[in-house]
Design an enzyme around this catalytic site. Sequence first.
Site, PDB file in Angstrom:
ATOM      1  N   GLY A  11       0.824  -1.209   0.000  1.00 57.72           N
ATOM      2  CA  GLY A  11       0.000   0.000   0.000  1.00 57.72           C
ATOM      3  C   GLY A  11       0.852   1.252   0.000  1.00 57.72           C
ATOM      4  O   GLY A  11       1.842   1.337   0.717  1.00 57.72           O
ATOM      5  N   VAL A  23      16.994   8.556  -1.208  1.00 59.71           N
ATOM      6  CA  VAL A  23      17.843   7.429  -1.631  1.00 59.71           C
ATOM      7  C   VAL A  23      18.616   7.803  -2.892  1.00 59.71           C
ATOM      8  O   VAL A  23      19.839   7.599  -2.976  1.00 59.71           O
ATOM      9  CB  VAL A  23      16.988   6.170  -1.876  1.00 59.71           C
ATOM     10  CG1 VAL A  23      17.817   5.081  -2.568  1.00 59.71           C
ATOM     11  CG2 VAL A  23      16.420   5.645  -0.562  1.00 59.71           C
ATOM     12  N   ARG A  72       0.773  -5.357  -5.397  1.00 62.76           N
ATOM     13  CA  ARG A  72       0.856  -6.573  -4.590  1.00 62.76           C
ATOM     14  C   ARG A  72       1.388  -7.683  -5.503  1.00 62.76           C
ATOM     15  O   ARG A  72       1.014  -7.749  -6.673  1.00 62.76           O
ATOM     16  CB  ARG A  72      -0.522  -6.965  -4.070  1.00 62.76           C
ATOM     17  CG  ARG A  72      -1.292  -5.811  -3.417  1.00 62.76           C
ATOM     18  CD  ARG A  72      -0.894  -5.559  -1.991  1.00 62.76           C
ATOM     19  NE  ARG A  72      -1.727  -4.547  -1.350  1.00 62.76           N
ATOM     20  CZ  ARG A  72      -1.500  -4.032  -0.155  1.00 62.76           C
ATOM     21  NH1 ARG A  72      -0.461  -4.440   0.553  1.00 62.76           N
ATOM     22  NH2 ARG A  72      -2.295  -3.120   0.364  1.00 62.76           N
ATOM     23  N   ASP A 103       4.923  -4.498   6.160  1.00 60.98           N
ATOM     24  CA  ASP A 103       5.263  -5.838   6.609  1.00 60.98           C
ATOM     25  C   ASP A 103       5.522  -6.806   5.454  1.00 60.98           C
ATOM     26  O   ASP A 103       6.539  -7.513   5.427  1.00 60.98           O
ATOM     27  CB  ASP A 103       4.121  -6.369   7.489  1.00 60.98           C
ATOM     28  CG  ASP A 103       4.360  -7.779   7.978  1.00 60.98           C
ATOM     29  OD1 ASP A 103       3.811  -8.705   7.352  1.00 60.98           O
ATOM     30  OD2 ASP A 103       5.097  -7.965   8.959  1.00 60.98           O
ATOM     31  N   THR A 125       4.337   2.914   5.561  1.00 64.87           N
ATOM     32  CA  THR A 125       2.963   2.434   5.699  1.00 64.87           C
ATOM     33  C   THR A 125       2.199   3.375   6.611  1.00 64.87           C
ATOM     34  O   THR A 125       2.734   3.822   7.629  1.00 64.87           O
ATOM     35  CB  THR A 125       2.914   1.006   6.269  1.00 64.87           C
ATOM     36  OG1 THR A 125       1.558   0.692   6.640  1.00 64.87           O
ATOM     37  CG2 THR A 125       3.800   0.832   7.482  1.00 64.87           C
ATOM     38  N   ASP A 127      -0.131   2.519   8.486  1.00 60.56           N
ATOM     39  CA  ASP A 127      -0.649   1.763   9.640  1.00 60.56           C
ATOM     40  C   ASP A 127       0.192   1.919  10.905  1.00 60.56           C
ATOM     41  O   ASP A 127      -0.284   1.615  12.005  1.00 60.56           O
ATOM     42  CB  ASP A 127      -0.732   0.271   9.300  1.00 60.56           C
ATOM     43  CG  ASP A 127      -1.652   0.003   8.117  1.00 60.56           C
ATOM     44  OD1 ASP A 127      -2.484   0.875   7.805  1.00 60.56           O
ATOM     45  OD2 ASP A 127      -1.523  -1.064   7.495  1.00 60.56           O
ATOM     46  N   ASP A 129       2.607   0.080  11.923  1.00 54.55           N
ATOM     47  CA  ASP A 129       2.612  -1.245  12.560  1.00 54.55           C
ATOM     48  C   ASP A 129       3.920  -2.009  12.372  1.00 54.55           C
ATOM     49  O   ASP A 129       3.947  -3.239  12.506  1.00 54.55           O
ATOM     50  CB  ASP A 129       1.456  -2.088  12.008  1.00 54.55           C
ATOM     51  CG  ASP A 129       1.564  -2.334  10.509  1.00 54.55           C
ATOM     52  OD1 ASP A 129       2.386  -1.670   9.847  1.00 54.55           O
ATOM     53  OD2 ASP A 129       0.823  -3.201   9.999  1.00 54.55           O
ATOM     54  N   ARG A 154     -17.884  16.103  13.142  1.00 52.25           N
ATOM     55  CA  ARG A 154     -18.387  16.540  14.448  1.00 52.25           C
ATOM     56  C   ARG A 154     -19.305  17.756  14.302  1.00 52.25           C
ATOM     57  O   ARG A 154     -20.297  17.882  15.039  1.00 52.25           O
ATOM     58  CB  ARG A 154     -17.227  16.851  15.394  1.00 52.25           C
ATOM     59  CG  ARG A 154     -17.695  17.184  16.802  1.00 52.25           C
ATOM     60  CD  ARG A 154     -16.526  17.479  17.728  1.00 52.25           C
ATOM     61  NE  ARG A 154     -15.829  16.273  18.135  1.00 52.25           N
ATOM     62  CZ  ARG A 154     -16.251  15.445  19.094  1.00 52.25           C
ATOM     63  NH1 ARG A 154     -17.401  15.675  19.714  1.00 52.25           N
ATOM     64  NH2 ARG A 154     -15.549  14.394  19.425  1.00 52.25           N
ATOM     65  N   ARG A 171      -5.446  -1.794   9.180  1.00 54.09           N
ATOM     66  CA  ARG A 171      -5.347  -3.250   9.102  1.00 54.09           C
ATOM     67  C   ARG A 171      -5.523  -3.861  10.492  1.00 54.09           C
ATOM     68  O   ARG A 171      -6.570  -3.690  11.104  1.00 54.09           O
ATOM     69  CB  ARG A 171      -4.018  -3.664   8.459  1.00 54.09           C
ATOM     70  CG  ARG A 171      -4.034  -5.046   7.826  1.00 54.09           C
ATOM     71  CD  ARG A 171      -2.765  -5.376   7.092  1.00 54.09           C
ATOM     72  NE  ARG A 171      -1.584  -5.271   7.917  1.00 54.09           N
ATOM     73  CZ  ARG A 171      -0.392  -5.745   7.574  1.00 54.09           C
ATOM     74  NH1 ARG A 171      -0.236  -6.333   6.411  1.00 54.09           N
ATOM     75  NH2 ARG A 171       0.645  -5.607   8.375  1.00 54.09           N
ATOM     76  N   ARG A 211     -26.798  13.216  30.815  1.00 52.33           N
ATOM     77  CA  ARG A 211     -26.349  14.531  31.305  1.00 52.33           C
ATOM     78  C   ARG A 211     -26.546  15.630  30.255  1.00 52.33           C
ATOM     79  O   ARG A 211     -26.020  16.741  30.409  1.00 52.33           O
ATOM     80  CB  ARG A 211     -24.885  14.449  31.753  1.00 52.33           C
ATOM     81  CG  ARG A 211     -23.858  14.290  30.664  1.00 52.33           C
ATOM     82  CD  ARG A 211     -22.448  14.506  31.245  1.00 52.33           C
ATOM     83  NE  ARG A 211     -21.435  14.528  30.216  1.00 52.33           N
ATOM     84  CZ  ARG A 211     -20.722  13.485  29.811  1.00 52.33           C
ATOM     85  NH1 ARG A 211     -20.937  12.295  30.376  1.00 52.33           N
ATOM     86  NH2 ARG A 211     -19.810  13.616  28.860  1.00 52.33           N
ATOM     87  N   HIS A 215     -24.787  14.442  21.018  1.00 53.55           N
ATOM     88  CA  HIS A 215     -24.016  13.924  19.883  1.00 53.55           C
ATOM     89  C   HIS A 215     -22.775  13.203  20.416  1.00 53.55           C
ATOM     90  O   HIS A 215     -22.277  13.533  21.488  1.00 53.55           O
ATOM     91  CB  HIS A 215     -23.605  15.046  18.927  1.00 53.55           C
ATOM     92  CG  HIS A 215     -22.573  15.976  19.501  1.00 53.55           C
ATOM     93  ND1 HIS A 215     -22.906  17.052  20.294  1.00 53.55           N
ATOM     94  CD2 HIS A 215     -21.212  15.968  19.410  1.00 53.55           C
ATOM     95  CE1 HIS A 215     -21.801  17.679  20.656  1.00 53.55           C
ATOM     96  NE2 HIS A 215     -20.763  17.046  20.148  1.00 53.55           N
ATOM     97  N   HIS A 249      -9.889   4.872   1.429  1.00 50.51           N
ATOM     98  CA  HIS A 249      -8.583   5.164   0.851  1.00 50.51           C
ATOM     99  C   HIS A 249      -8.227   6.649   0.798  1.00 50.51           C
ATOM    100  O   HIS A 249      -7.106   6.992   0.406  1.00 50.51           O
ATOM    101  CB  HIS A 249      -8.479   4.549  -0.544  1.00 50.51           C
ATOM    102  CG  HIS A 249      -8.298   3.060  -0.499  1.00 50.51           C
ATOM    103  ND1 HIS A 249      -9.349   2.196  -0.310  1.00 50.51           N
ATOM    104  CD2 HIS A 249      -7.183   2.294  -0.565  1.00 50.51           C
ATOM    105  CE1 HIS A 249      -8.898   0.953  -0.292  1.00 50.51           C
ATOM    106  NE2 HIS A 249      -7.594   0.984  -0.432  1.00 50.51           N
TER     107      HIS A 249
END
Length: 319
Positions: A11, A23, A72, A103, A125, A127, A129, A154, A171, A211, A215, A249
């Site tokens: 992704g 790089v 992928r 990953d 990524t 994520d 993660d 909101r 994910r 109370r 919303h 996305h």
Amino acid sequence: MKRIGVLTSGGDSPGMNAAIRAVVRKAIYHDIEVYGIYHGYTGLMNGNIKKMEIGSVADIIHRGGTMLYSARCPEFKTLEGQLKGVENLKKFGIEGLVVIGGDGSYRGAQKLTGHGFPTIGIPGTIDNDIPGTDFTIGFDTALNTVIQAIDKIRDTATSHERTYVIEVMGRDAGDIALWSGLADGAESILIPEEKFEMADILSRLKRGHDRGKRHSIIVVAEGVGSGVEIGKQIQEEMNMETRVTVLGHVQRGGSPTASDRVLASRLGARAVELLLEGAEGRTVGIQKNEIVDLDINEALALPHEVNQKMCQLARELSI
């Protein structure tokens, strides 16, 4: 080392272009030729490889996505696919490779290192993660995209006195949900790293309603389950007008924040330095604002951990 390659995989995330730029220019600064590999591991297997110059990466530091494109590639999980990739690297005289991704991309880099090809991983990524780094490239930008969306939702939630369930990406990691929920004062934050009881969510909504609160915002990480189903259950059991927004996305795109641009530049440069130092099978990251590197096998073996203190703080502030 006189010739290296760079690819992006999996992704896309905002800041990948800044990492590619770092790089390429860091390598050229050290008189190293750089070859861009297009469409990730698919391009590596197909030989879609082109030499890059300083001008190849001009005016991309502020752009989202990846100029090298991504894909992928299940075929690269096979031994045949991996050896085909190594064969193409050798065909172009490439002696080291930088892989930017998450990953799955790291696992491809791990395989290449196992075949004797020096490879360095850069965590790209949204994520957040990847173990071994406090932040991944793209997380900060995605987080700010989510926060801006929740801010707007909101306003509508307040105007129409509704409960909104907002499903975010990540994910199997809850970082986007946790950070955005805390930043936007969500009443409940559901993440895959922590069990939740629907009764607790309903109880929080009832306390707020009793109370005078009319919303509410509930943030759900996609790894927990369907935000649509959770919203339907809330409406049925609480008889509250409930709406669901799945951000999808939109979280991947957009111009990277200053934080992501700087992080990507630092990590990209360090990856090149590691190849020059003769390193292989390493991954770069940032810990306490210092650039670090560790063995890619170690990184892949470590579990992703959510910040428990932030989880507790979110609960305390949403009473």
